[in-house]
Design an enzyme around this catalytic site. Sequence first.
Site, short mmCIF file in Angstrom:
data_model
loop_
_atom_site.label_atom_id
_atom_site.label_comp_id
_atom_site.label_asym_id
_atom_site.label_seq_id
_atom_site.Cartn_x
_atom_site.Cartn_y
_atom_site.Cartn_z
N ASP A 146 0.56 5.10 1.58
CA ASP A 146 -0.21 5.66 2.68
C ASP A 146 -1.18 6.75 2.23
O ASP A 146 -0.84 7.65 1.46
CB ASP A 146 0.73 6.26 3.74
CG ASP A 146 1.44 5.19 4.54
OD1 ASP A 146 0.91 4.07 4.66
OD2 ASP A 146 2.55 5.47 5.05
N HIS A 180 0.83 -1.20 0.00
CA HIS A 180 0.00 0.00 0.00
C HIS A 180 0.87 1.25 0.00
O HIS A 180 2.03 1.23 0.41
CB HIS A 180 -0.94 0.01 1.21
CG HIS A 180 -0.22 0.06 2.53
ND1 HIS A 180 0.38 -1.05 3.09
CD2 HIS A 180 0.00 1.08 3.39
CE1 HIS A 180 0.94 -0.71 4.24
NE2 HIS A 180 0.74 0.58 4.44
N HIS A 190 4.66 0.02 0.40
CA HIS A 190 5.35 -0.76 1.42
C HIS A 190 4.43 -1.83 2.01
O HIS A 190 3.21 -1.79 1.84
CB HIS A 190 5.93 0.14 2.53
CG HIS A 190 4.94 1.04 3.19
ND1 HIS A 190 4.49 2.21 2.60
CD2 HIS A 190 4.31 0.97 4.38
CE1 HIS A 190 3.65 2.83 3.40
NE2 HIS A 190 3.51 2.08 4.49
N ARG A 207 4.51 6.76 13.63
CA ARG A 207 4.63 7.33 12.28
C ARG A 207 4.18 8.78 12.26
O ARG A 207 3.12 9.11 12.79
CB ARG A 207 3.77 6.53 11.28
CG ARG A 207 4.06 6.89 9.82
CD ARG A 207 3.18 6.09 8.89
NE ARG A 207 1.92 6.77 8.60
CZ ARG A 207 0.87 6.19 8.04
NH1 ARG A 207 0.92 4.90 7.73
NH2 ARG A 207 -0.23 6.87 7.81
#
Length: 280
Positions: A103, A101, A256, A271
């Site tokens: 983000d 995916h 990723h 994150r």
Amino acid sequence: MMVTMAITITRLTPALGAIVDGISIADDLPRQSIDRLGELLVEHHILFFRRQPLTPPQQCRFAGYFGELHIHPIYPVLPELPEIMVIDTHEGFLPDNDNWHTDVTFIETPPMGAVLAAQQLPPSGGDTSWSSSAAAFDALAPAWQGFLTGLTALHDFARSFPPERFTAPEERERWQIARDKNPPVIHPVVRTHPATGRKGLFVNEGFTTRIVGFSAKESDAVLRFLFDHAAKPEFTVRWRWKPGDVAFWDNRCTQHYALADYLPHRRVMHRATILGDRPV
């Protein structure tokens, strides 16, 4: 105190990835160092920093050098610093990032990048792999490149966050608010990187639901091919996390995959996500 350091890099694969040494990203960095890291990010797609533990404010400051920070509409965040998303996975909160995916492509201006800091790691496992969407596009036959260029695709928040995942009344209410604020959006299937002009695939299994103007069967067939193609090992780098490691990636040209191979152990990551521009 601002200190200018000699930044050095070690390339990891031909497609993407470099380890950065000679700089402390927990420090207040001078513009020269920030600009150099930005150049390296564009060149290598993802930068890794070993043994550089960051407090949440330090992580926000570092990420904030490169743009405004995003607050995730559904994922847990630090109450005192909502710009830090908390990825705390264990048997009570199962991993959900074990797919390829990019983000937050469900918004009009998806992130330009993200900074991920390891907080708690399992004894083994829990690696993350990144794929270069630019390398994947370059490897396609010219006929495929021409076919895809100009197409658009729908990206939907609910693909990765379906309502059935949120059953408690307060969870469902939060989901509905997030859903109302994030209706499906349309992005190009092939994106041009704003800094380099290089083209890359901009569809991902996490949020892309269909290609606009195609039938369901046509769309599913093309997307399945592109999802599988982008995951080829030739386009990827895999990082084995150690305590204090930090990864900084260009979300405009990568996907990723967080490996979910460590249960029943716990894995905690922080994150900070940096907003970008509208894909073209």
